[in-house]
Design an enzyme around this catalytic site. Structure first.
Site, PDB file in Angstrom:
ATOM      1  N   ASP A  50       0.948  -1.132  -0.117  1.00  0.00           N
ATOM      2  CA  ASP A  50      -0.073   0.049  -0.153  1.00  0.00           C
ATOM      3  C   ASP A  50       0.815   1.251   0.281  1.00  0.00           C
ATOM      4  OD1 ASP A  50      -2.742   1.075   1.069  1.00  0.00           O
ATOM      5  OD2 ASP A  50      -1.418   2.246   2.010  1.00  0.00           O
ATOM      6  N   TYR A  55       2.809   9.880   0.028  1.00  0.00           N
ATOM      7  CA  TYR A  55       4.207   9.166   0.621  1.00  0.00           C
ATOM      8  C   TYR A  55       5.462   9.416   0.113  1.00  0.00           C
ATOM      9  CZ  TYR A  55       0.079   6.330   2.650  1.00  0.00           C
ATOM     10  OH  TYR A  55      -0.952   6.100   3.116  1.00  0.00           O
ATOM     11  N   LYS A  80      -2.857   5.965  -4.136  1.00  0.00           N
ATOM     12  CA  LYS A  80      -4.145   6.820  -3.864  1.00  0.00           C
ATOM     13  C   LYS A  80      -3.869   8.154  -4.397  1.00  0.00           C
ATOM     14  CE  LYS A  80      -3.746   4.441   0.869  1.00  0.00           C
ATOM     15  NZ  LYS A  80      -2.568   4.498   1.002  1.00  0.00           N
ATOM     16  N   HIS A 113      -7.586   9.258  -1.762  1.00  0.00           N
ATOM     17  CA  HIS A 113      -7.055   9.400  -0.432  1.00  0.00           C
ATOM     18  C   HIS A 113      -8.116   9.796   0.797  1.00  0.00           C
ATOM     19  CE1 HIS A 113      -2.803   9.227   1.271  1.00  0.00           C
ATOM     20  NE2 HIS A 113      -3.608   8.819   2.370  1.00  0.00           N
TER      21      HIS A 113
HETATM   22  N1  LIG Z   1      -5.451   6.013   3.733  1.00  0.00           N
HETATM   23  C1  LIG Z   1      -4.851   6.776   4.901  1.00  0.00           C
HETATM   24  O1  LIG Z   1      -5.364   8.132   4.865  1.00  0.00           O
HETATM   25  C2  LIG Z   1      -3.883   6.237   5.385  1.00  0.00           C
HETATM   26  C3  LIG Z   1      -3.202   6.994   6.418  1.00  0.00           C
HETATM   27  C4  LIG Z   1      -2.294   6.249   7.355  1.00  0.00           C
HETATM   28  C5  LIG Z   1      -1.607   5.257   6.903  1.00  0.00           C
HETATM   29  N2  LIG Z   1      -2.206   4.447   5.706  1.00  0.00           N
HETATM   30  C6  LIG Z   1      -1.490   3.120   5.314  1.00  0.00           C
HETATM   31  O2  LIG Z   1      -1.676   2.358   6.423  1.00  0.00           O
HETATM   32  C7  LIG Z   1      -0.364   1.822   6.707  1.00  0.00           C
HETATM   33  C8  LIG Z   1      -0.351   1.370   8.020  1.00  0.00           C
HETATM   34  O3  LIG Z   1      -0.620   2.387   9.081  1.00  0.00           O
HETATM   35  P1  LIG Z   1       0.338   3.440  10.139  1.00  0.00           P
HETATM   36  O4  LIG Z   1       1.764   3.037   9.410  1.00  0.00           O
HETATM   37  O5  LIG Z   1       0.121   4.746  10.035  1.00  0.00           O
HETATM   38  O6  LIG Z   1       0.430   2.845  11.261  1.00  0.00           O
HETATM   39  P2  LIG Z   1       0.489   1.226  12.046  1.00  0.00           P
HETATM   40  O7  LIG Z   1       0.635   0.126  11.020  1.00  0.00           O
HETATM   41  O8  LIG Z   1      -0.647   1.013  13.047  1.00  0.00           O
HETATM   42  O9  LIG Z   1       1.728   1.225  12.770  1.00  0.00           O
HETATM   43  C9  LIG Z   1       3.067   1.270  12.377  1.00  0.00           C
HETATM   44  C10 LIG Z   1       4.017   1.746  13.471  1.00  0.00           C
HETATM   45  O10 LIG Z   1       3.862   0.485  14.493  1.00  0.00           O
HETATM   46  C11 LIG Z   1       5.323   0.016  14.633  1.00  0.00           C
HETATM   47  N3  LIG Z   1       4.915  -1.666  14.563  1.00  0.00           N
HETATM   48  C12 LIG Z   1       4.429  -2.340  13.478  1.00  0.00           C
HETATM   49  N4  LIG Z   1       4.564  -3.556  14.013  1.00  0.00           N
HETATM   50  C13 LIG Z   1       4.923  -3.551  15.285  1.00  0.00           C
HETATM   51  C14 LIG Z   1       5.122  -4.540  16.257  1.00  0.00           C
HETATM   52  N5  LIG Z   1       4.682  -6.088  15.993  1.00  0.00           N
HETATM   53  N6  LIG Z   1       5.492  -4.170  17.616  1.00  0.00           N
HETATM   54  C15 LIG Z   1       5.683  -3.002  17.772  1.00  0.00           C
HETATM   55  N7  LIG Z   1       5.781  -1.875  16.945  1.00  0.00           N
HETATM   56  C16 LIG Z   1       5.207  -2.419  15.578  1.00  0.00           C
HETATM   57  C17 LIG Z   1       5.987   0.506  13.503  1.00  0.00           C
HETATM   58  O11 LIG Z   1       7.405   0.511  13.686  1.00  0.00           O
HETATM   59  P3  LIG Z   1       8.717   0.294  13.022  1.00  0.00           P
HETATM   60  O12 LIG Z   1       8.217   0.425  11.633  1.00  0.00           O
HETATM   61  O13 LIG Z   1       9.685   0.852  13.634  1.00  0.00           O
HETATM   62  O14 LIG Z   1       8.613  -1.117  13.046  1.00  0.00           O
HETATM   63  C18 LIG Z   1       5.391   2.043  13.318  1.00  0.00           C
HETATM   64  O15 LIG Z   1       5.982   2.737  14.253  1.00  0.00           O
HETATM   65  C19 LIG Z   1       0.566   3.060   6.369  1.00  0.00           C
HETATM   66  O16 LIG Z   1       1.817   2.580   6.450  1.00  0.00           O
HETATM   67  C20 LIG Z   1      -0.265   3.433   5.070  1.00  0.00           C
HETATM   68  O17 LIG Z   1       0.335   2.436   4.010  1.00  0.00           O
HETATM   69  C21 LIG Z   1      -3.268   5.142   4.982  1.00  0.00           C
END
Ligand SMILES: NC(=O)c1ccc[n+]([C@@H]2O[C@H](COP(=O)([O-])OP(=O)(O)OC[C@H]3O[C@@H](n4cnc5c(N)ncnc54)[C@H](OP(=O)(O)O)[C@@H]3O)[C@@H](O)[C@H]2O)c1
Length: 282
Positions: A50, A55, A80, A113
């Protein structure tokens, strides 16, 4: 029905299949990190990657996938369209840029998005055109509420097959999830771990201890059992692996409802209604 392994797919309303578990790439911003992170994820069985124009990493993701020589048909690529390039012509043009940066001639899934009032119907008309032209296989939205989806239905020729929204135990959107299920829209969870905000929760830790699982694994399992498609992001190989080990245990009804009750309406991102009104993130 809950998925049984990372290779399982879900059938979308348009007939296409989508992997039931994905990988987020937000904040992966240099080539070396992208190379090592995506290689680990690919080897662990993740197939859905994704990204988004916003980004600014479509180019390095495209380069990584090219270097890994992954057959295009085995990959599931989502991108997106950002707020500032919405509208009919701008959307068509900006998707050409995404395809070029990702080194591909089609996307598996393209999402709006965020909802933007000014270009609400024109952007979607461009999405329908891109699908008809074969530039994208499936079209969907992100950060749309049930009200946005109802509004879109007044003019859309076809409806989104995916709604990607912020979803985790501190922002469980059970009403939206029900709406999406009723309308055959798959709910994807962004920030499925609440960007770490939920990882210190003592109640989830207690449930995890019972199953010998981490808090992250319990949260991802809770999402899967709700029929949600999570896309966790990590740059740590051991966490990328850990997040896939969620297909070998089951949360019972009490555990599911205990986690449901942790909702605090706590967002890590923007409020969709404000982005809809103002046309930008704040
Ligand atoms: N559509 C939208 O508006 C929108 C908005 C935001 C995000 N997104 C998408 O959704 C994806 C995921 O969301 P997100 O990146 O915001 O947040 P997330 O996946 O909820 O959390 C990511 C964070 O959690 C940590 N993490 C991951 N697995 C872990 C584990 N098993 N134990 C401890 N820490 C862990 C990661 O650290 P490390 O990387 O340091 O391991 C990072 O800091 C994004 O990457 C993006 O592709 C979409």
């Amino acid at each position: 029905m809950t998925l049984t392994n990372i290779a399982d797919t879900i059938k979308l309303a348009d007939g296409n299949k989508i992997p039931g578990f994905g990988f987020g790439t937000y904040l992966i911003s240099d080539q070396e990190s992208m190379d090592t992170t995506i290689k680990t994820a690919w080897d662990e069985g993740y197939r859905l990657f994704d990204t988004a124009m916003l980004y600014r990493n479509e180019d390095i993701l495209g380069e990584t996938l090219h270097r890994l020589e992954i057959p295009r048909q085995e990959l599931y690529l989502t991108s997106k369209v950002a707020e500032e390039v919405q509208g009919y012509d701008q959307t068509l043009k900006s998707v050409e840029g995404s395809l070029k940066r990702l080194q591909t001639d089609y996307l598996d899934l393209l999402l709006i998005h965020w909802p933007v009032r000014e270009h609400f119907f024109d952007t979607w008309r461009a999405f329908e055109q891109l699908k008809a032209d074969g530039k994208v296989k499936s079209i969907g939205v992100s950060n749309y509420t049930a009200a946005h989806l109802d509004l879109l239905a007044t003019k859309a020729k076809e409806m989104p097959v995916v709604d990607q929204v912020e979803y985790h135990p501190y922002l469980n959107q059970l009403a939206l999830l029900d709406y999406n299920k009723q309308h055959n829209i798959v709910t994807e969870a962004w920030s499925p771990l609440g960007r770490r905000a939920v990882l210190g929760d003592p109640m989830i830790a207690k449930i995890g201890k019972h199953h010998d699982k981490s808090v992250a694994q319990v949260i991802l399992r809770w999402e899967l059992q709700h029929g949600i498609l999570p896309i966790p992001k990590s740059q740590h190989p051991e966490r990328i692996v850990e997040n896939t080990k969620v297909f070998d245990f089951t949360l019972d009804e009490d555990e599911m409802s205990t986690i449901d009750l942790l909702n605090k309406y706590q967002r890590t991102g923007n409020e969709p209604e404000i982005v809809y009104e103002t046309g930008k993130q704040y």
